[in-house]
Write a protein that holds these residues in place. Structure first.
Motif, short mmCIF file in Angstrom:
data_model
loop_
_atom_site.label_atom_id
_atom_site.label_comp_id
_atom_site.label_asym_id
_atom_site.label_seq_id
_atom_site.Cartn_x
_atom_site.Cartn_y
_atom_site.Cartn_z
N MET A 1 0.82 -1.20 0.00
CA MET A 1 0.00 0.00 0.00
C MET A 1 0.86 1.26 0.00
N ASP A 2 0.30 2.32 -0.58
CA ASP A 2 0.98 3.60 -0.57
C ASP A 2 0.08 4.65 0.07
N GLY A 3 0.38 5.91 -0.10
CA GLY A 3 -0.39 7.01 0.47
C GLY A 3 0.45 8.26 0.50
N GLU A 4 -0.02 9.31 -0.15
CA GLU A 4 0.79 10.52 -0.28
C GLU A 4 0.98 11.26 1.05
N THR A 5 0.13 10.99 2.02
CA THR A 5 0.26 11.58 3.35
C THR A 5 0.15 10.47 4.38
N VAL A 6 0.48 10.80 5.63
CA VAL A 6 0.33 9.82 6.71
C VAL A 6 -1.12 9.38 6.81
N GLU A 7 -2.04 10.33 6.69
CA GLU A 7 -3.47 10.01 6.79
C GLU A 7 -3.89 9.07 5.66
N ALA A 8 -3.40 9.35 4.44
CA ALA A 8 -3.77 8.52 3.29
C ALA A 8 -3.19 7.11 3.41
N GLY A 9 -2.05 6.99 4.05
CA GLY A 9 -1.45 5.68 4.25
C GLY A 9 -2.15 4.86 5.30
N ASN A 10 -2.87 5.54 6.21
CA ASN A 10 -3.59 4.86 7.28
C ASN A 10 -5.06 4.69 6.90
N ARG A 11 -5.30 3.90 5.85
CA ARG A 11 -6.67 3.58 5.47
C ARG A 11 -6.85 2.07 5.54
N LEU A 12 -8.08 1.61 5.44
CA LEU A 12 -8.34 0.18 5.51
C LEU A 12 -7.48 -0.56 4.49
N VAL A 13 -6.97 -1.71 4.90
CA VAL A 13 -6.05 -2.46 4.04
C VAL A 13 -6.78 -2.95 2.79
N GLN A 14 -6.15 -2.74 1.65
CA GLN A 14 -6.75 -3.08 0.35
C GLN A 14 -6.38 -4.52 -0.03
N PHE A 15 -7.01 -5.47 0.64
CA PHE A 15 -6.64 -6.88 0.46
C PHE A 15 -6.86 -7.36 -0.97
N ASN A 16 -7.80 -6.78 -1.69
CA ASN A 16 -8.07 -7.21 -3.05
C ASN A 16 -7.02 -6.73 -4.06
N HIS A 17 -6.03 -5.93 -3.57
CA HIS A 17 -4.96 -5.44 -4.44
C HIS A 17 -3.62 -6.12 -4.16
N LYS A 18 -3.63 -7.21 -3.42
CA LYS A 18 -2.37 -7.81 -2.99
C LYS A 18 -1.55 -8.31 -4.16
N ASP A 19 -0.24 -8.27 -4.01
CA ASP A 19 0.70 -8.69 -5.02
C ASP A 19 1.22 -10.09 -4.67
N GLU A 20 0.99 -11.07 -5.56
CA GLU A 20 1.38 -12.45 -5.29
C GLU A 20 2.89 -12.59 -5.14
N ASP A 21 3.64 -11.83 -5.94
CA ASP A 21 5.10 -11.90 -5.88
C ASP A 21 5.60 -11.45 -4.51
N MET A 22 4.98 -10.40 -3.97
CA MET A 22 5.35 -9.93 -2.63
C MET A 22 5.03 -10.99 -1.58
N GLY A 23 3.85 -11.58 -1.70
CA GLY A 23 3.47 -12.62 -0.74
C GLY A 23 4.43 -13.79 -0.76
N ASP A 24 4.85 -14.20 -1.96
CA ASP A 24 5.81 -15.31 -2.07
C ASP A 24 7.14 -14.95 -1.43
N PHE A 25 7.57 -13.69 -1.60
CA PHE A 25 8.86 -13.29 -1.04
C PHE A 25 8.80 -13.25 0.49
N PHE A 26 7.69 -12.79 1.05
CA PHE A 26 7.52 -12.84 2.51
C PHE A 26 7.70 -14.28 2.99
N THR A 27 7.05 -15.22 2.31
CA THR A 27 7.12 -16.63 2.71
C THR A 27 8.55 -17.16 2.63
N LYS A 28 9.26 -16.81 1.57
CA LYS A 28 10.65 -17.27 1.42
C LYS A 28 11.54 -16.72 2.53
N MET A 29 11.41 -15.42 2.82
CA MET A 29 12.28 -14.82 3.83
C MET A 29 11.96 -15.39 5.21
N THR A 30 10.68 -15.64 5.48
CA THR A 30 10.30 -16.25 6.75
C THR A 30 10.91 -17.64 6.88
#
Length: 494
Positions: free
Chosen positions: A335-364
């Motif tokens: 997620m991004d957000g041009e301001t602190v307030e914009a970054g603190n919004r409900l998590v956009q789960f429907n926009h998740k990146d599969e490549d990012m998720g795979d990398f989290f799993t590998k590093m864990t």
């Protein structure tokens, strides 16, 4: 080789799923923490109210405890071992952030009930996830019973804050009644909800004498309690704060350095090693953004970089160097957000990146499989431009982490690998052997990372090569025979 890498990634996750949380008394250094801003995470069953308005950054957005329960499997699959929740105590009207507390012994009704919290903890423990609550010893709402008593309050010198601290009353924890109230609150949530510990808010603003007494009290209540500490102003953090007994305290200076290095291609990674040395070589709580900062993803985008590429470098550093990684909700999207307030919004789960998720799993998986990445000695093995190689060793295992933040392919040569050994890459399936000069040259592409384990040089895998050659020969023979058969059939037809 590929089977070995798959086992490295798969086995630790299977073990984490199979063992109940209370059967594992891991050191806090083994944890990987997912930080949740409750009101801005996920709406499970919160109904619209006069305090909810998703278009207003200063209003409730509907995140609740049920929303966290609904996402526990999601969090677990990313490899996290602990969830750290923002303050859930009852707040005055508008206190979505949790810092206008008017009752330290009640769940904020915008988030749910005590039964919801108890169910959340129970469900988390089933998944071998620990639960920390943010504990706020310094701030309360103007409506709190102590707010009008000058003996129980201090001057609040925060003048501008997006999360309401500038409008809170600052408590005096050294006042006997305030101290007892906070001690009682600390006991209350441990007893009622069976939580695993606390993230103590703003340890730099907390009188050290009280902080130590509070920590000692909590440890007498729950000897295996997990404690972390957040920091508002690093300049106010004293040695006494570190000596109070909280094993993991956030490091804002390291956060700023990581955000700067990895959001600017071409910035030398060894700056982070210098920062670590300057900070006293502490094993701190490592984070790259949180609810008080601008989103790291936004910084990346502002500088024209690929968010997933930059995040991989940052995560590799956080997961393999001294300290415990703390990842703010939505970073896995990212997620991004041009301001602190914009970054603190409900998590956009429907926009998740599969490549990012795979990398989290590998590093864990790497961090879980190799204890040396958590507890081993740490040193800078070498640098070339914006590429650095870090070494971790514990007398039994040695690993090298190569991070290239440069604009082109780079290589770093190391010469302290024992004879007869090779470096086996666990992310890119690379093998590095000694060259004719007796050195090992670690070369990787721009904006990439590799983690190497030192193991015995087995030479070429002739069995595997033979199998490949055999398959190739059989394929050629099959093609030749098929061609002959087709020609024969054609001759017969003519």
């Amino acid at each position: 080789m590929k089977k070995y890498v798959l086992l490295v990634f798969a086995i630790p996750l299977l073990l984490c799923w199979s063992n109940p949380v209370h059967a594992q008394k891991n050191a806090i250094s083994d944890e990987i923490i997912y930080s949740i801003f409750v009101d801005r995470f996920n709406n499970g069953d919160q109904q619209p109210s006069n305090q909810m308005n998703v278009d207003d950054p200063a209003a409730y957005h509907g995140g609740d405890l049920q929303g966290i329960i609904d996402k526990l499997d999601y969090i677990k699959e990313l490899g996290f071992t602990t969830i750290s929740l923002s303050s859930i105590m009852q707040n005055a009207k508008g206190g979505y952030h949790g810092y206008w507390i008017d009752d330290f012994l009640k769940v904020n009704d915008q988030f749910g009930t005590m039964k919801d919290l108890q169910r959340l903890v129970k469900e988390a423990h089933k998944r071998n996830l620990k639960v920390l609550l943010e504990f706020v010893p310094n701030y309360a709402a103007p409506t709190h019973p102590f707010a009008k008593d000058p003996d129980k309050t201090l001057a609040n010198d925060i003048t501008d804050d997006s999360l309401g601290l500038d409008q809170a009353v600052r408590l005096n924890p050294e006042n006997a009644e305030v101290k007892q109230m906070l001690f009682d609150a600390g006991d209350f949530w441990l007893d009622k909800a069976d939580i695993d510990g606390y993230n103590v808010h703003a340890v730099d603003q907390t009188p050290p004498q009280f902080l130590k007494a509070f920590v000692d009290h909590l440890k007498s209540k729950k000897p295996d309690i997990f404690l972390t500490g957040s920091v508002l102003n690093a300049d106010d953090l004293s040695k006494e704060s570190y000596d109070a007994g909280i094993p993991l305290i956030a490091n804002p200076a390291m956060q700023a350095s990581m955000a700067d290095v990895f959001s600017h291609v071409g910035t030398p990674v060894d700056k982070l090693y210098q920062q670590w040395e300057t900070a006293g070589k502490n094993n701190d709580l490592l984070y790259i953004d949180n609810k008080f900062t601008k989103r790291f993803t936004q910084k990346i985008v502002d500088n024209g970089q690929n968010p997933v590429t930059a995040w991989k470098l940052a995560l590799a550093y956080m997961y393999t160097t001294p300290g415990v990684p703390l990842v703010y909700q939505g970073s896995e999207i990212p997620m991004d957000g041009e301001t602190v307030e914009a970054g603190n919004r409900l998590v956009q789960f429907n926009h998740k990146d599969e490549d990012m998720g795979d990398f989290f799993t590998k590093m864990t998986s790497l961090r879980t499989r190799f204890p040396v990445l958590r507890d081993g000695d740490f040193e800078l093995a070498g640098s070339n431009g914006a590429m650095s190689v870090f070494k971790r060793s514990d007398g039994q295992e040695t690993m090298y982490i190569a991070i290239n933040n440069d604009t082109g392919t780079k290589a770093v040569t190391i010469d302290d690998v024992p004879n007869g050994m090779q470096l086996t890459g666990l992310l890119g399936d690379n093998i590095v052997r000694k060259d004719q000069d007796g050195n090992y040259k670690l070369g990787i592409d721009r904006e990439s990372v590799e983690v190497y384990v030192v193991e015995k040089d087995t030479g070429l895998n002739w069995l595997f090569i033979g199998m490949i050659v055999g398959v190739f020969v059989i394929f050629i023979l099959a093609v030749v025979l098929l061609s002959r058969k087709q020609r024969k059939n054609k001759d017969m037809q003519s």
